[in-house]
Design an enzyme around this catalytic site. Structure first.
Site, PDB file in Angstrom:
ATOM      1  N   SER A 153      38.476  27.374  45.353  1.00 52.35           N
ATOM      2  CA  SER A 153      39.296  28.030  44.331  1.00 52.35           C
ATOM      3  C   SER A 153      40.798  27.795  44.496  1.00 52.35           C
ATOM      4  O   SER A 153      41.565  28.035  43.571  1.00 52.35           O
ATOM      5  CB  SER A 153      39.021  29.538  44.294  1.00 52.35           C
ATOM      6  OG  SER A 153      39.551  30.176  45.426  1.00 52.35           O
ATOM      7  N   LYS A 213      43.984  33.995  47.141  1.00 53.17           N
ATOM      8  CA  LYS A 213      44.395  33.748  45.755  1.00 53.17           C
ATOM      9  C   LYS A 213      45.910  33.879  45.653  1.00 53.17           C
ATOM     10  O   LYS A 213      46.578  34.391  46.541  1.00 53.17           O
ATOM     11  CB  LYS A 213      43.760  34.774  44.799  1.00 53.17           C
ATOM     12  CG  LYS A 213      42.244  34.758  44.747  1.00 53.17           C
ATOM     13  CD  LYS A 213      41.708  33.556  44.017  1.00 53.17           C
ATOM     14  CE  LYS A 213      40.209  33.575  43.883  1.00 53.17           C
ATOM     15  NZ  LYS A 213      39.498  33.081  45.049  1.00 53.17           N
TER      16      LYS A 213
END
Length: 136
Positions: free
Chosen positions: A56, A93
């Protein structure tokens, strides 16, 4: 999660810059000893290593298998890459904060932003300061 080694590990640092294009003729090769802990760690007692799993964050060069350095003493700000705990699970993230809106953004278009609903728990565990990647 790994803890940081507290004993200094001096390595040789060459003062000349290394071109990534055409080779540089006759550079000054002065050298000195440096400690990677001093270079990579701001707050020794609040810094940890984590191994990344997943894709990700590939858009910012963090790949599965990489080791990230996370500092818990740094106050997270919008646009920082953070290690977050969402409903008791860690994730890496990019933090987005604007007013009351908080999102965690992947750096891979395959993944939508994480937006939080009532009842979900988000804790920003620390700020990612470096990514260590083995190249061979």
């Amino acid at each position: 999660m790994y803890s940081i080694i507290s004993a200094p590990i001096p390595l040789t640092m060459f003062e000349s810059l290394v071109p990534a294009g055409f080779p540089s003729p006759a550079a000054d090769h002065a050298q000195k000893r440096i400690d990677l802990t001093e270079q990579l760690i701001l707050n020794i007692n609040s810094t940890y290593l984590f191994r990344v799993q997943g894709d990700s964050m590939e858009g910012v060069g963090i790949f599965s298998g990489d080791t990230i350095i996370v500092d818990r003493a740094i106050t997270p700000a919008s646009s920082n890459i953070v290690l977050a705990e969402v409903d008791d699970e860690f994730t890496v993230k990019r933090l987005f904060k604007r007013g009351q809106v908080i999102r965690l953004l992947a750096e891979n278009p395959k993944y939508p932003p994480l937006e939080f609903q009532d009842g979900q728990e988000l804790r920003i565990w620390g700020v990612v300061t470096y990514n260590l990647r083995k190249l061979y």
